[in-house]
Design an enzyme around this catalytic site. Sequence first.
Site, PDB file in Angstrom:
ATOM      1  N   ARG A  23     -12.728 -11.903   4.719  1.00 18.36           N
ATOM      2  CA  ARG A  23     -12.004 -11.627   3.475  1.00 18.36           C
ATOM      3  C   ARG A  23     -11.901 -12.878   2.610  1.00 18.36           C
ATOM      4  NH1 ARG A  23      -5.739 -11.724   2.337  1.00 18.36           N
ATOM      5  NH2 ARG A  23      -5.947 -13.483   3.745  1.00 18.36           N
ATOM      6  N   SER A  47      -6.709  -9.207  -0.540  1.00 15.57           N
ATOM      7  CA  SER A  47      -6.160  -8.066   0.192  1.00 15.57           C
ATOM      8  C   SER A  47      -5.050  -7.359  -0.563  1.00 15.57           C
ATOM      9  CB  SER A  47      -5.666  -8.491   1.571  1.00 15.57           C
ATOM     10  OG  SER A  47      -4.973  -9.684   1.496  1.00 15.57           O
ATOM     11  N   LYS A  70       9.092   1.042   9.921  1.00 10.55           N
ATOM     12  CA  LYS A  70       9.548   0.652  11.249  1.00 10.55           C
ATOM     13  C   LYS A  70      10.910  -0.013  11.283  1.00 10.55           C
ATOM     14  CE  LYS A  70       5.994  -1.038  14.049  1.00 10.55           C
ATOM     15  NZ  LYS A  70       5.271  -2.159  14.600  1.00 10.55           N
ATOM     16  N   GLY A 107       0.324 -16.848  -1.675  1.00 10.58           N
ATOM     17  CA  GLY A 107      -0.676 -17.279  -2.661  1.00 10.58           C
ATOM     18  C   GLY A 107      -0.739 -16.409  -3.883  1.00 10.58           C
ATOM     19  N   GLY A 108      -1.077 -15.118  -3.713  1.00 18.06           N
ATOM     20  CA  GLY A 108      -1.112 -14.240  -4.870  1.00 18.06           C
ATOM     21  C   GLY A 108      -2.182 -13.175  -4.797  1.00 18.06           C
ATOM     22  N   GLU A 137      -7.965 -20.747  -5.001  1.00 19.91           N
ATOM     23  CA  GLU A 137      -7.940 -20.768  -3.536  1.00 19.91           C
ATOM     24  C   GLU A 137      -9.360 -20.893  -3.007  1.00 19.91           C
ATOM     25  OE1 GLU A 137      -5.621 -17.360  -2.179  1.00 19.91           O
ATOM     26  OE2 GLU A 137      -3.770 -18.463  -2.523  1.00 19.91           O
ATOM     27  N   GLU A 168      -4.089  -2.995   4.801  1.00 17.41           N
ATOM     28  CA  GLU A 168      -4.727  -3.779   5.865  1.00 17.41           C
ATOM     29  C   GLU A 168      -5.175  -2.912   7.045  1.00 17.41           C
ATOM     30  OE1 GLU A 168      -2.745  -7.517   6.552  1.00 17.41           O
ATOM     31  OE2 GLU A 168      -3.937  -7.880   8.352  1.00 17.41           O
ATOM     32  N   HIS A 214      -5.807 -17.911   9.804  1.00 17.77           N
ATOM     33  CA  HIS A 214      -5.445 -18.796   8.690  1.00 17.77           C
ATOM     34  C   HIS A 214      -5.433 -20.215   9.220  1.00 17.77           C
ATOM     35  CE1 HIS A 214      -3.486 -20.605   5.295  1.00 17.77           C
ATOM     36  NE2 HIS A 214      -3.622 -19.475   4.633  1.00 17.77           N
ATOM     37  N   HIS A 272      -4.286 -14.105  11.175  1.00 16.01           N
ATOM     38  CA  HIS A 272      -3.691 -13.876   9.859  1.00 16.01           C
ATOM     39  C   HIS A 272      -4.027 -12.515   9.269  1.00 16.01           C
ATOM     40  CE1 HIS A 272      -2.020 -14.983   6.034  1.00 16.01           C
ATOM     41  NE2 HIS A 272      -3.173 -14.894   5.412  1.00 16.01           N
ATOM     42  N   ALA A 330       0.839  -1.206   0.000  1.00 10.50           N
ATOM     43  CA  ALA A 330       0.000   0.000   0.000  1.00 10.50           C
ATOM     44  C   ALA A 330       0.873   1.256   0.000  1.00 10.50           C
ATOM     45  CB  ALA A 330      -0.922  -0.012   1.224  1.00 10.50           C
ATOM     46  N   ARG A 339     -11.992 -19.869   4.709  1.00  8.96           N
ATOM     47  CA  ARG A 339     -10.999 -20.020   5.776  1.00  8.96           C
ATOM     48  C   ARG A 339     -11.605 -20.131   7.160  1.00  8.96           C
ATOM     49  NH1 ARG A 339      -6.374 -15.818   3.846  1.00  8.96           N
ATOM     50  NH2 ARG A 339      -5.696 -17.177   2.170  1.00  8.96           N
TER      51      ARG A 339
HETATM   52  C1  LIG Z   1       2.135 -14.934   5.659  1.00  8.89           C
HETATM   53  C2  LIG Z   1       1.135 -14.107   4.915  1.00  8.89           C
HETATM   54  C3  LIG Z   1       0.667 -14.521   3.674  1.00  8.89           C
HETATM   55  C4  LIG Z   1      -0.267 -13.752   2.982  1.00  8.89           C
HETATM   56  N1  LIG Z   1      -0.678 -14.143   1.730  1.00  8.89           N
HETATM   57  C5  LIG Z   1      -1.512 -13.344   1.024  1.00  8.89           C
HETATM   58  C6  LIG Z   1      -1.847 -13.654  -0.330  1.00  8.89           C
HETATM   59  O1  LIG Z   1      -1.388 -14.632  -0.889  1.00  8.89           O
HETATM   60  N2  LIG Z   1      -2.685 -12.803  -0.979  1.00  8.89           N
HETATM   61  C7  LIG Z   1      -3.208 -11.689  -0.394  1.00  8.89           C
HETATM   62  O2  LIG Z   1      -3.988 -10.964  -1.043  1.00  8.89           O
HETATM   63  N3  LIG Z   1      -2.889 -11.379   0.871  1.00  8.89           N
HETATM   64  C8  LIG Z   1      -2.054 -12.159   1.587  1.00  8.89           C
HETATM   65  N4  LIG Z   1      -1.719 -11.817   2.864  1.00  8.89           N
HETATM   66  C9  LIG Z   1      -2.213 -10.551   3.405  1.00  8.89           C
HETATM   67  C10 LIG Z   1      -1.444  -9.415   2.752  1.00  8.89           C
HETATM   68  O3  LIG Z   1      -0.094  -9.787   2.616  1.00  8.89           O
HETATM   69  C11 LIG Z   1      -1.521  -8.148   3.577  1.00  8.89           C
HETATM   70  O4  LIG Z   1      -2.836  -7.866   3.921  1.00  8.89           O
HETATM   71  C12 LIG Z   1      -0.968  -6.975   2.763  1.00  8.89           C
HETATM   72  O5  LIG Z   1       0.318  -7.283   2.318  1.00  8.89           O
HETATM   73  C13 LIG Z   1      -0.962  -5.729   3.623  1.00  8.89           C
HETATM   74  O6  LIG Z   1      -0.255  -4.737   2.939  1.00  8.89           O
HETATM   75  P1  LIG Z   1      -0.017  -3.352   3.657  1.00  8.89           P
HETATM   76  O7  LIG Z   1       0.780  -2.545   2.718  1.00  8.89           O
HETATM   77  O8  LIG Z   1      -1.311  -2.822   4.146  1.00  8.89           O
HETATM   78  O9  LIG Z   1       0.816  -3.735   4.977  1.00  8.89           O
HETATM   79  P2  LIG Z   1       2.226  -4.472   5.148  1.00  8.89           P
HETATM   80  O10 LIG Z   1       2.655  -5.140   3.917  1.00  8.89           O
HETATM   81  O11 LIG Z   1       2.147  -5.284   6.382  1.00  8.89           O
HETATM   82  O12 LIG Z   1       3.212  -3.248   5.418  1.00  8.89           O
HETATM   83  C14 LIG Z   1       3.081  -2.499   6.604  1.00  8.89           C
HETATM   84  C15 LIG Z   1       4.275  -1.580   6.690  1.00  8.89           C
HETATM   85  O13 LIG Z   1       4.060  -0.629   7.730  1.00  8.89           O
HETATM   86  C16 LIG Z   1       5.226  -0.536   8.531  1.00  8.89           C
HETATM   87  N5  LIG Z   1       4.809  -0.061   9.847  1.00  8.89           N
HETATM   88  C17 LIG Z   1       3.957  -0.630  10.727  1.00  8.89           C
HETATM   89  N6  LIG Z   1       3.808   0.154  11.806  1.00  8.89           N
HETATM   90  C18 LIG Z   1       4.581   1.241  11.596  1.00  8.89           C
HETATM   91  C19 LIG Z   1       4.880   2.397  12.353  1.00  8.89           C
HETATM   92  N7  LIG Z   1       4.333   2.623  13.550  1.00  8.89           N
HETATM   93  N8  LIG Z   1       5.748   3.302  11.845  1.00  8.89           N
HETATM   94  C20 LIG Z   1       6.340   3.103  10.645  1.00  8.89           C
HETATM   95  N9  LIG Z   1       6.100   2.017   9.886  1.00  8.89           N
HETATM   96  C21 LIG Z   1       5.227   1.107  10.357  1.00  8.89           C
HETATM   97  C22 LIG Z   1       5.805  -1.934   8.515  1.00  8.89           C
HETATM   98  O14 LIG Z   1       7.145  -1.920   8.911  1.00  8.89           O
HETATM   99  C23 LIG Z   1       5.584  -2.288   7.045  1.00  8.89           C
HETATM  100  O15 LIG Z   1       6.588  -1.714   6.256  1.00  8.89           O
HETATM  101  C24 LIG Z   1      -0.778 -12.575   3.569  1.00  8.89           C
HETATM  102  C25 LIG Z   1      -0.319 -12.161   4.817  1.00  8.89           C
HETATM  103  C26 LIG Z   1       0.638 -12.915   5.488  1.00  8.89           C
HETATM  104  C27 LIG Z   1       1.124 -12.450   6.828  1.00  8.89           C
END
Ligand SMILES: Cc1cc2nc3c(=O)[nH]c(=O)nc-3n(C[C@H](O)[C@H](O)[C@H](O)COP(=O)(O)OP(=O)(O)OC[C@H]3O[C@@H](n4cnc5c(N)ncnc54)[C@H](O)[C@@H]3O)c2cc1C
Length: 546
Positions: A391, A396, A34, A47-48, A120, A380, A249, A356, A15, A295
């Site tokens: 979800r 996501s 962080k 997964g994807g 999936e 997220e 999960h 998860h 994001a 799930r």
């Molecule tokens: C093991 C696993 C497998 C998954 N597989 C899938 C999949 O196959 N398909 C799918 O659609 N989704 C999947 N998901 C869910 C999906 O990966 C996440 O929902 C998505 O990547 C979230 O993206 P994001 O950018 O919101 O957050 P994130 O990718 O979690 O990034 C958050 C960022 O914020 C930073 N951060 C947090 N707090 C702070 C703070 N206070 N100050 C500064 N920085 C901070 C972190 O360091 C990180 O860089 C999976 C999740 C996991 C854990």
Amino acid sequence: MDFESDFLVIGSGIAGLSFSLKVAEFGTVALVTKKEAMESSTNLAQGGIASVMSQIDSFDLHIQDTLASGDGLCNLDVVEMVVKDGPERIRELVNLGVQFSTRTPTPSEEEPEPFDLGREGGHSQNRIVHAHDMTGAAIERVLVDLVRQHDRIHLFEDHTAVDLISLSTRVRRGQVTTTHEDLCCGAYVYDRNEHRVKTFYSRITLLASGGAGKVYLYTSNPDIATGDGIAMAYRAGATVANLEFVQFHPTCLYHPDAKNFLISEAVRGEGGILIDGAGQAFMEAYDPLKDLACRDKVARAIDTELKRSGDESVFLDITHRDSDLIRERFPNIHDKCLSYGIDMTRDPIPVVPAAHYMCGGVVTDLYGRSDIQRLYVVGESACTGLHGANRLASNSLLEALVYADRTAAQAITELSAIPDGAMPEVPPWDDVGTTDSDEAIVVSHNWDEIRRLMWNYVGIVRSDKRLDRARRRIDIIQKEIQDYYWGFKVSGDLIELRNIAVVAELIIKCAMHRKESRGLHYNLQYPERDDRRWLKDTIIRRPFLG
Ligand SMILES: Cc1cc2nc3c(=O)[nH]c(=O)nc-3n(C[C@H](O)[C@H](O)[C@H](O)COP(=O)(O)OP(=O)(O)OC[C@H]3O[C@@H](n4cnc5c(N)ncnc54)[C@H](O)[C@@H]3O)c2cc1C
């Protein structure tokens, strides 16, 4: 003021990175993260991304599958928008250099797209675009590289946002108070190397700080997932919603040395079968879709089996599939299991459920806007209305991509309307009178207690009594943390502890409020869905004190 920019982006997952790359063409960006930039849930996604990329699939089918999974609480406008924008966003990633797995035979007139589409749980078609079983890492690597090369994006690693700053913000002895919801103008950010809190001023702020799996004892999430964005936005007065809907999960690797390693749903998509300790398949007894049920149903079935048998894990068996295919399709999972002495081509994999994904979060509109001016939330941390009560797998990453694009467009428009000129007065961080902590044990004890109580009382199966017990405990822990926070200088662990306590409290409150079972929320006292009374979101807002 330590840093000033047009955009402050908090988080370097899909994001925050996608948004940063888009807005950087129109203004300066401070991207704080962080830890090391790659450390994110995105990087672990296996997964994807779900998207309609085949002639035999349709937007309608993807929309229907998303709505069915969401169990009555999805926002139809959002679902339609996200599903329809998906293919374009995927092609954009390809153009940026992300390499997804392609299929044989090669594209034809009937099937022009080159992608190998996985299947999936909950999806009626093959529509998961993936890069083997390391999709997230393939995306994260490309986006981080582009961000590092961009001369208008300043990347601050090892910087943890502590609290948002708004016009009514006051700070004394490390305590930030915001007296009413107003206009966000940046954040206080803790530099983990210099051990001090800096002031980041921005015209537009994006929270992209991911989920909160670390609120629970067992989780697939990385250590950064402590719900910081949700807690910060709530403290600043933003509306949050639907935090009772925590996705567990069903299949995390169960091994004493394995920390949060996920066995992707795609393994069941390729024919993997869940069996108990005696080798018996059990999903048929729980759902007609068997191992490919949603799930929540699979996680609850495993929870029931484990409670019934007293076993420590169940097993995921894909040994009946060709071993070359397993190694080719799941190289990462295969190698990881092998490193723990489990050969998935020959042995069933021991698995347990784990927290998860957070379906709830900070409420946003169709353009990623929260109800605090100039504060946007994507990924997220947000509650957009796409996921409803549950979800759908792989929706996501899709949501984060689509919203990063729309939110960037909106934020660029908003920036152009902000007059140039003097910045509003932002109070500097004030921790006069605080000292360095001499009792780290308090922090680690409370961390552990919260995660255990959430797992035991607010987990996959809930009851009024357990929720009530959790509420009483979290109130006491909150009070202890508050006292501690007031007296000592902030540290990385203390910031996170304060945030997991807030998110735990919000999850408990939401769960206590919903007197029915729906999607991911299951309460023994109210085992049925009740559309007459509960076909609505659970909304929470912090009361303002001053
Ligand atoms: C093991 C696993 C497998 C998954 N597989 C899938 C999949 O196959 N398909 C799918 O659609 N989704 C999947 N998901 C869910 C999906 O990966 C996440 O929902 C998505 O990547 C979230 O993206 P994001 O950018 O919101 O957050 P994130 O990718 O979690 O990034 C958050 C960022 O914020 C930073 N951060 C947090 N707090 C702070 C703070 N206070 N100050 C500064 N920085 C901070 C972190 O360091 C990180 O860089 C999976 C999740 C996991 C854990």
